[in-house]
Design a protein around this motif. Structure first.
Motif, PDB file in Angstrom:
ATOM      1  N   GLU A   1     -23.888 -33.238  20.089  1.00  0.00           N
ATOM      2  CA  GLU A   1     -25.020 -34.158  20.032  1.00  0.00           C
ATOM      3  C   GLU A   1     -25.851 -33.925  18.774  1.00  0.00           C
ATOM      4  O   GLU A   1     -26.277 -34.875  18.113  1.00  0.00           O
ATOM      5  N   ALA A   2     -26.076 -32.659  18.441  1.00  0.00           N
ATOM      6  CA  ALA A   2     -26.848 -32.343  17.233  1.00  0.00           C
ATOM      7  C   ALA A   2     -26.115 -32.816  15.982  1.00  0.00           C
ATOM      8  O   ALA A   2     -26.732 -33.377  15.071  1.00  0.00           O
ATOM      9  N   TRP A   3     -24.820 -32.596  15.934  1.00  0.00           N
ATOM     10  CA  TRP A   3     -24.040 -33.019  14.765  1.00  0.00           C
ATOM     11  C   TRP A   3     -23.984 -34.542  14.672  1.00  0.00           C
ATOM     12  O   TRP A   3     -24.051 -35.106  13.578  1.00  0.00           O
ATOM     13  N   ASP A   4     -23.857 -35.237  15.811  1.00  0.00           N
ATOM     14  CA  ASP A   4     -23.862 -36.703  15.801  1.00  0.00           C
ATOM     15  C   ASP A   4     -25.199 -37.231  15.283  1.00  0.00           C
ATOM     16  O   ASP A   4     -25.241 -38.184  14.500  1.00  0.00           O
ATOM     17  N   ALA A   5     -26.288 -36.601  15.722  1.00  0.00           N
ATOM     18  CA  ALA A   5     -27.610 -37.022  15.257  1.00  0.00           C
ATOM     19  C   ALA A   5     -27.749 -36.777  13.755  1.00  0.00           C
ATOM     20  O   ALA A   5     -28.293 -37.619  13.034  1.00  0.00           O
ATOM     21  N   GLU A   6     -27.249 -35.651  13.290  1.00  0.00           N
ATOM     22  CA  GLU A   6     -27.313 -35.353  11.851  1.00  0.00           C
ATOM     23  C   GLU A   6     -26.466 -36.344  11.060  1.00  0.00           C
ATOM     24  O   GLU A   6     -26.882 -36.820  10.007  1.00  0.00           O
ATOM     25  N   ASP A   7     -25.287 -36.668  11.570  1.00  0.00           N
ATOM     26  CA  ASP A   7     -24.442 -37.672  10.907  1.00  0.00           C
ATOM     27  C   ASP A   7     -25.162 -39.011  10.826  1.00  0.00           C
ATOM     28  O   ASP A   7     -25.114 -39.695   9.803  1.00  0.00           O
TER      29      ASP A   7
ATOM     30  N   GLN B   1     -21.244 -26.560  27.837  1.00  0.00           N
ATOM     31  CA  GLN B   1     -22.620 -27.021  27.605  1.00  0.00           C
ATOM     32  C   GLN B   1     -22.982 -26.821  26.143  1.00  0.00           C
ATOM     33  O   GLN B   1     -23.572 -27.687  25.514  1.00  0.00           O
ATOM     34  N   ARG B   2     -22.593 -25.688  25.607  1.00  0.00           N
ATOM     35  CA  ARG B   2     -22.861 -25.407  24.203  1.00  0.00           C
ATOM     36  C   ARG B   2     -22.133 -26.380  23.289  1.00  0.00           C
ATOM     37  O   ARG B   2     -22.679 -26.846  22.289  1.00  0.00           O
ATOM     38  N   VAL B   3     -20.896 -26.688  23.614  1.00  0.00           N
ATOM     39  CA  VAL B   3     -20.122 -27.663  22.838  1.00  0.00           C
ATOM     40  C   VAL B   3     -20.832 -29.019  22.857  1.00  0.00           C
ATOM     41  O   VAL B   3     -20.993 -29.667  21.825  1.00  0.00           O
ATOM     42  N   GLN B   4     -21.275 -29.440  24.038  1.00  0.00           N
ATOM     43  CA  GLN B   4     -21.958 -30.726  24.160  1.00  0.00           C
ATOM     44  C   GLN B   4     -23.236 -30.753  23.325  1.00  0.00           C
ATOM     45  O   GLN B   4     -23.500 -31.719  22.606  1.00  0.00           O
ATOM     46  N   GLU B   5     -24.027 -29.683  23.396  1.00  0.00           N
ATOM     47  CA  GLU B   5     -25.269 -29.627  22.630  1.00  0.00           C
ATOM     48  C   GLU B   5     -25.001 -29.686  21.127  1.00  0.00           C
ATOM     49  O   GLU B   5     -25.684 -30.400  20.396  1.00  0.00           O
TER      50      GLU B   5
END
Length: 67
Positions: A53-59, A46-50
């Motif tokens: 997602e945060a890194w994809d949004a930042e990218d 779950q932590r990996v997924q979160e």
């Protein structure tokens, strides 16, 4: 995370889909961790997924795709 290198560490095994300890841990290529508690290890995916997602949004923001 503990940096003592001795006992008390837990891992999430991506091969067996279970929490493992220093006593029964699979090879490093199959585990996430170490974590200080079994609960933290159990929530590793779950932590990996979160984080992904945060890194994809930042990218996307960095590339200007959030307009």
């Amino acid at each position: 995370m503990s940096d003592s290198g001795r006992g008390g560490q837990f891992y999430w095994c991506t091969r067996h889909h279970r929490v493992e300890t220093d006593a029964n841990v699979c090879p490093a290529k199959h585990v996430l961790g170490p974590y200080d508690s079994a609960a933290d290890a159990e929530n590793a995916l779950q932590r990996v997924q979160e984080r992904n997602e945060a890194w994809d949004a930042e990218d996307a923001r960095w590339a200007g795709e959030d307009r």
